[in-house]
Design an enzyme around this catalytic site. Sequence first.
Site, PDB file in Angstrom:
ATOM      1  N   ASN A   1       0.802  -1.221   0.000  1.00 17.82           N
ATOM      2  CA  ASN A   1       0.000   0.000   0.000  1.00 17.82           C
ATOM      3  C   ASN A   1       0.838   1.274   0.000  1.00 17.82           C
ATOM      4  O   ASN A   1       0.309   2.365  -0.206  1.00 17.82           O
ATOM      5  CB  ASN A   1      -0.987  -0.013   1.173  1.00 17.82           C
ATOM      6  CG  ASN A   1      -2.096  -1.031   0.938  1.00 17.82           C
ATOM      7  OD1 ASN A   1      -2.254  -1.550  -0.167  1.00 17.82           O
ATOM      8  ND2 ASN A   1      -2.850  -1.331   1.977  1.00 17.82           N
TER       9      ASN A   1
ATOM     10  N   CYS B   1      -9.600  -5.349  -4.587  1.00 19.45           N
ATOM     11  CA  CYS B   1     -10.315  -6.364  -3.824  1.00 19.45           C
ATOM     12  C   CYS B   1     -11.804  -6.102  -3.834  1.00 19.45           C
ATOM     13  O   CYS B   1     -12.259  -4.983  -3.630  1.00 19.45           O
ATOM     14  CB  CYS B   1      -9.798  -6.407  -2.392  1.00 19.45           C
ATOM     15  SG  CYS B   1      -8.287  -7.350  -2.268  1.00 19.45           S
TER      16      CYS B   1
ATOM     17  N   ARG C   1     -16.941   0.219  -2.654  1.00 15.07           N
ATOM     18  CA  ARG C   1     -15.744   1.022  -2.383  1.00 15.07           C
ATOM     19  C   ARG C   1     -15.905   2.350  -3.111  1.00 15.07           C
ATOM     20  O   ARG C   1     -15.382   2.563  -4.205  1.00 15.07           O
ATOM     21  CB  ARG C   1     -14.485   0.259  -2.815  1.00 15.07           C
ATOM     22  CG  ARG C   1     -14.352  -1.034  -2.026  1.00 15.07           C
ATOM     23  CD  ARG C   1     -13.066  -1.751  -2.283  1.00 15.07           C
ATOM     24  NE  ARG C   1     -11.919  -1.093  -1.690  1.00 15.07           N
ATOM     25  CZ  ARG C   1     -10.678  -1.560  -1.782  1.00 15.07           C
ATOM     26  NH1 ARG C   1     -10.438  -2.669  -2.436  1.00 15.07           N
ATOM     27  NH2 ARG C   1      -9.675  -0.919  -1.228  1.00 15.07           N
TER      28      ARG C   1
HETATM   29  C1  UD1 Z   1      -6.903   1.285   0.994  1.00 15.47           C
HETATM   30  C2  UD1 Z   1      -6.002   0.173   0.571  1.00 15.47           C
HETATM   31  C3  UD1 Z   1      -6.611  -1.153   0.876  1.00 15.47           C
HETATM   32  C4  UD1 Z   1      -7.010  -1.205   2.306  1.00 15.47           C
HETATM   33  C5  UD1 Z   1      -7.810   0.007   2.697  1.00 15.47           C
HETATM   34  C6  UD1 Z   1      -8.013   0.077   4.172  1.00 15.47           C
HETATM   35  C7  UD1 Z   1      -4.670   0.734  -1.416  1.00 15.47           C
HETATM   36  C8  UD1 Z   1      -4.561   0.605  -2.879  1.00 15.47           C
HETATM   37  N1  UD1 Z   1      -5.784   0.222  -0.864  1.00 15.47           N
HETATM   38  O1  UD1 Z   1      -8.110   1.205   0.290  1.00 15.47           O
HETATM   39  O2  UD1 Z   1      -5.702  -2.185   0.592  1.00 15.47           O
HETATM   40  O3  UD1 Z   1      -7.803  -2.362   2.495  1.00 15.47           O
HETATM   41  O4  UD1 Z   1      -7.131   1.200   2.354  1.00 15.47           O
HETATM   42  O5  UD1 Z   1      -6.760   0.134   4.791  1.00 15.47           O
HETATM   43  O6  UD1 Z   1      -3.810   1.266  -0.736  1.00 15.47           O
HETATM   44  N2  UD1 Z   1     -14.647   5.892   1.601  1.00 15.47           N
HETATM   45  C9  UD1 Z   1     -15.708   6.636   1.161  1.00 15.47           C
HETATM   46  N3  UD1 Z   1     -15.543   7.396   0.042  1.00 15.47           N
HETATM   47  C10 UD1 Z   1     -14.354   7.442  -0.631  1.00 15.47           C
HETATM   48  C11 UD1 Z   1     -13.271   6.682  -0.168  1.00 15.47           C
HETATM   49  C12 UD1 Z   1     -13.458   5.903   0.953  1.00 15.47           C
HETATM   50  O7  UD1 Z   1     -16.787   6.610   1.745  1.00 15.47           O
HETATM   51  O8  UD1 Z   1     -14.268   8.172  -1.620  1.00 15.47           O
HETATM   52  C13 UD1 Z   1     -14.792   5.047   2.806  1.00 15.47           C
HETATM   53  C14 UD1 Z   1     -14.649   3.567   2.515  1.00 15.47           C
HETATM   54  O9  UD1 Z   1     -15.864   2.988   2.098  1.00 15.47           O
HETATM   55  C15 UD1 Z   1     -14.188   3.047   3.865  1.00 15.47           C
HETATM   56  C16 UD1 Z   1     -13.333   4.191   4.406  1.00 15.47           C
HETATM   57  O10 UD1 Z   1     -13.716   5.339   3.668  1.00 15.47           O
HETATM   58  O11 UD1 Z   1     -15.283   2.866   4.729  1.00 15.47           O
HETATM   59  C17 UD1 Z   1     -11.845   4.002   4.263  1.00 15.47           C
HETATM   60  O12 UD1 Z   1     -11.526   3.584   2.925  1.00 15.47           O
HETATM   61  P1  UD1 Z   1     -10.119   3.916   2.261  1.00 15.47           P
HETATM   62  O13 UD1 Z   1      -9.127   4.155   3.341  1.00 15.47           O
HETATM   63  O14 UD1 Z   1     -10.327   4.970   1.247  1.00 15.47           O
HETATM   64  O15 UD1 Z   1      -9.728   2.576   1.558  1.00 15.47           O
HETATM   65  P2  UD1 Z   1      -9.044   2.440   0.142  1.00 15.47           P
HETATM   66  O16 UD1 Z   1      -8.183   3.632  -0.116  1.00 15.47           O
HETATM   67  O17 UD1 Z   1     -10.100   2.032  -0.835  1.00 15.47           O
END
Ligand code: UD1
Length: 420
Positions: A23, A118, A123
């Site tokens: 990551n 994943c 997401r």
């Molecule tokens: C990243 C990681 C992934 C890991 C996850 C949590 C990478 C490529 N991916 O995913 O491996 O499982 O962090 O550590 O580094 N959310 C929203 N809107 C958005 C973005 C996020 O509501 O635009 C929410 C998501 O649904 C979740 C939370 O925010 O509940 C955190 O998600 P986020 O940290 O953004 O995860 P990823 O970046 O998708």
Amino acid sequence: MKQLVLSGGKPLSGEVRVHGSKNAALPILFSCLLFSEPIELTNLPAITDVSAALSLLSLLGVRVTRAGSESVILDPRAAVPPAGCDPALSGSLRGSLYLLGASCGRFPERMVPRPGGCNFGARPIDLHLAVLRAMGLAVSETGEGVFVKGRPKGATFHFPIASVGATVNAVLAAATGEGRTVLTNAAQEPHVLDLIAFLRSAGARISLPAPGTVVIDGVPRLHGTSHRVCPDMIEAGTYLLFAMATGGEIALRSCPPEQLAPLFPLLSGMGARIGTGVDTVALTRTGRLSPVSVSTSPYPGFPTDLQPQLTALATAADGESVISDPIFPTRFGYVADLRRMGATIVAENGRATVSGGAPLTGRRMTAPDLRAGAALTLAALTAEGESVIDRFDLIERGYADYAGTLSSLGASVKIADGDV
Ligand code: UD1
């Protein structure tokens, strides 16, 4: 399709060198599009997500020169903006979303294809788009992907939810944008801090005045640099949980204990003895496992990326564990397979209630995603008899030399290619 074939019942003991963080590697790789000079990256994990990112960057005109199995030189001087580049490739990894922020530096218009990654439920990317819009960019979603136009300008933005991906995109966009950007409630995972350290080594002006606050003063250009990707705390945590499950003794090298420190009270409470050195963590299971009650939360909380492995571990504890995942409440797709192995688990409303202690029996299973594949591995390592885990390719997305590492720790494991 490859399978992982495991026979359970052996304690996992020995030493593991922790690889570079997936990551951290992915945003750092994509960030090369901000540069107009070559960069060198070392300690890149040999995982398929990294190969896919390198292929995608090659398609965008970045010259990729391998300098050993874990090092690469990226020359982005002839790069072209993403314009709906190979959707099959970018669709195979979530990190391609980082093209949104990384392409802000040099290209006035770009089309970033929809990301993959994943599949453990919804997401959303609304926060990615909101922070870019706050920076004055024109952002529109089409069937093909996200179209972005303009140059980022300084902005103040509060994330309603701490998002790793949206924080990364905001930092990438602001690094070479105009003026000052202030982000609050930003993600502060070690991999986010590693990206920031990398950008600072290239001349970016980024400070962290308070936990969750990131201040970026845009600079006109970043200069070439060399960076060693930080160790993977999720890989490290996964092997600690494997040793807990099997009753072994494990020593992790290249593993700064402070990254994992938030896990230690939980693991100690379950029955682990933990010792730390400058760059090492050792874990021994002291007796029977105690149950646990925990909820995932942003760093320094318990990571969602270890939730499936911990739920699998809880099946071996004496008593009832409750594991909640409000970050990704539908990330329990592997539970059905654990139940078929004999575990007593109820998963509903983003929470697994595990009545531990029932013996597990090996069987054929399918990894629904990367970390769930690690959870099924853990269960197979404790089960009686042989297990076959289909979709080993999903596990290879994020764990380098997985079968080799398990084997070196004493597991009975092999990779099969085809029908077993
Ligand atoms: C990243 C990681 C992934 C890991 C996850 C949590 C990478 C490529 N991916 O995913 O491996 O499982 O962090 O550590 O580094 N959310 C929203 N809107 C958005 C973005 C996020 O509501 O635009 C929410 C998501 O649904 C979740 C939370 O925010 O509940 C955190 O998600 P986020 O940290 O953004 O995860 P990823 O970046 O998708």
